[in-house]
Design a protein around this motif. Structure first.
Motif, PDB file in Angstrom:
ATOM      1  N   MET A  75       0.860  -1.172   0.000  1.00 40.63           N
ATOM      2  CA  MET A  75       0.000   0.000   0.000  1.00 40.63           C
ATOM      3  C   MET A  75       0.898   1.224   0.000  1.00 40.63           C
ATOM      4  N   LEU A  76       0.492   2.244  -0.750  1.00 34.56           N
ATOM      5  CA  LEU A  76       1.362   3.387  -1.022  1.00 34.56           C
ATOM      6  C   LEU A  76       0.686   4.698  -0.656  1.00 34.56           C
ATOM      7  N   ASP A  77       1.353   5.491   0.154  1.00 32.65           N
ATOM      8  CA  ASP A  77       0.854   6.836   0.444  1.00 32.65           C
ATOM      9  C   ASP A  77       1.887   7.577   1.274  1.00 32.65           C
ATOM     10  N   ASP A  78       1.566   8.801   1.616  1.00 37.47           N
ATOM     11  CA  ASP A  78       2.430   9.587   2.470  1.00 37.47           C
ATOM     12  C   ASP A  78       2.631   8.875   3.810  1.00 37.47           C
ATOM     13  N   GLY A  79       3.873   8.922   4.317  1.00 34.44           N
ATOM     14  CA  GLY A  79       4.198   8.200   5.536  1.00 34.44           C
ATOM     15  C   GLY A  79       3.357   8.580   6.731  1.00 34.44           C
ATOM     16  N   ASP A  80       3.044   9.858   6.883  1.00 35.94           N
ATOM     17  CA  ASP A  80       2.246  10.300   8.023  1.00 35.94           C
ATOM     18  C   ASP A  80       0.855   9.684   8.003  1.00 35.94           C
ATOM     19  N   TYR A  81       0.317   9.481   6.799  1.00 46.24           N
ATOM     20  CA  TYR A  81      -1.011   8.871   6.701  1.00 46.24           C
ATOM     21  C   TYR A  81      -0.936   7.358   6.893  1.00 46.24           C
ATOM     22  N   LEU A  82       0.103   6.719   6.339  1.00 52.62           N
ATOM     23  CA  LEU A  82       0.227   5.266   6.476  1.00 52.62           C
ATOM     24  C   LEU A  82       0.407   4.834   7.926  1.00 52.62           C
ATOM     25  N   VAL A  83       0.948   5.719   8.762  1.00 52.32           N
ATOM     26  CA  VAL A  83       1.054   5.422  10.197  1.00 52.32           C
ATOM     27  C   VAL A  83      -0.321   5.136  10.780  1.00 52.32           C
ATOM     28  N   THR A  84      -1.324   5.843  10.324  1.00 55.51           N
ATOM     29  CA  THR A  84      -2.688   5.644  10.838  1.00 55.51           C
ATOM     30  C   THR A  84      -3.367   4.449  10.189  1.00 55.51           C
ATOM     31  N   VAL A  85      -2.975   4.128   8.950  1.00 51.88           N
ATOM     32  CA  VAL A  85      -3.588   3.004   8.232  1.00 51.88           C
ATOM     33  C   VAL A  85      -3.047   1.666   8.732  1.00 51.88           C
ATOM     34  N   GLU A  86      -1.766   1.626   9.090  1.00 49.27           N
ATOM     35  CA  GLU A  86      -1.100   0.366   9.446  1.00 49.27           C
ATOM     36  C   GLU A  86      -1.840  -0.445  10.507  1.00 49.27           C
ATOM     37  N   PRO A  87      -2.188   0.124  11.674  1.00 48.68           N
ATOM     38  CA  PRO A  87      -2.871  -0.694  12.688  1.00 48.68           C
ATOM     39  C   PRO A  87      -4.244  -1.193  12.245  1.00 48.68           C
ATOM     40  N   LYS A  88      -4.910  -0.430  11.398  1.00 50.12           N
ATOM     41  CA  LYS A  88      -6.229  -0.841  10.916  1.00 50.12           C
ATOM     42  C   LYS A  88      -6.108  -2.040   9.973  1.00 50.12           C
ATOM     43  N   VAL A  89      -5.095  -2.024   9.113  1.00 55.18           N
ATOM     44  CA  VAL A  89      -4.879  -3.141   8.197  1.00 55.18           C
ATOM     45  C   VAL A  89      -4.424  -4.378   8.972  1.00 55.18           C
ATOM     46  N   LYS A  90      -3.562  -4.204   9.967  1.00 56.52           N
ATOM     47  CA  LYS A  90      -3.127  -5.322  10.805  1.00 56.52           C
ATOM     48  C   LYS A  90      -4.314  -5.991  11.464  1.00 56.52           C
ATOM     49  N   ALA A  91      -5.211  -5.192  12.017  1.00 56.91           N
ATOM     50  CA  ALA A  91      -6.388  -5.737  12.690  1.00 56.91           C
ATOM     51  C   ALA A  91      -7.304  -6.462  11.707  1.00 56.91           C
TER      52      ALA A  91
END
Length: 208
Positions: A75-91
């Motif tokens: 998944m590709l995006d700005d790092g600051d936004y991916l920080v918020t996406v990461e835990p949601k995708v993990k879950a």
């Protein structure tokens, strides 16, 4: 995936289950991030103009096209936004998948338990060598496990801080032939496969 460059033969491969493709692509759509995966030597992405997708896309209709097993999705995006996406995708993906950022702008989804250290361990088995005879050079978050695993872990000058902290040596950056410099310095110092080991107890310079 590990490939013998001389023969083209795959030494080791672990692929995501095909049934996970739609879920992962759906999560990218839900969180409004771009995504890519691989088909042989080709990069497949939903957005050929994405600045993080290094190579041009060969297909736009990713969801309907990818009906085969792939090694991973990014998944590709700005790092600051991916920080918020990461835990949601993990879950959402659960325990059977590894989800982590290899670069600030890359969020990787891979089969559980697959990382560079484990892949290199497989390669060493094939070659009949042990970890003390291996040099690993890296700069990204996904290089951290192999930097710790190898007999000699080398961080590039441009490496992320955790990699620099874990490394035994710091060499020049990717753009200044850092890997070649490591090889040259070790040759000059008389290092061999037999005496690479033991370096964690010796005093080493912060930068080669």
């Amino acid at each position: 995936m590990i490939t013998n460059c001389k023969t083209g033969k795959t030494v080791f491969s672990s692929l995501l289950p095909r049934e996970s493709n739609q879920k992962i692509i759906g999560l990218a759509e839900e969180h409004r991030v771009d995504i890519l995966t691989y088909e042989g030597g080709e990069i497949i992405t939903n957005n050929e103009e994405c600045p993080y997708a290094i190579a041009e896309s060969n297909i736009n209709h990713l969801k309907s096209y990818v009906d085969f097993k792939v090694p991973k999705f990014l998944m590709l995006d700005d790092g600051d936004y991916l920080v918020t996406v990461e835990p949601k995708v993990k879950a959402a993906m659960g325990r059977d998948f590894s989800v982590y950022r290899s670069e600030p702008y890359f969020l990787e989804i891979m089969p559980k338990g697959i990382d560079k250290a484990q892949s290199l361990a497989r390669l060493l088995e094939v070659l009949g060598l042990d970890r003390e005879q291996m040099i690993a050079c890296g700069d990204g978050y996904n290089d951290l496990t192999m930097i710790k695993y190898a007999g000699l872990g080398v961080a590039m000058e441009n490496a992320v801080l955790p990699v620099r902290q874990a490394a035994d040596y710091i060499t020049a950056s990717n753009n200044h032939d850092g890997v070649g410099l490591v090889v040259a310095v070790l040759k000059q110092a008389g290092k061999t496969e037999e005496n690479i080991s033991g370096k964690r107890t010796e005093k080493v310079p912060e930068k080669i």
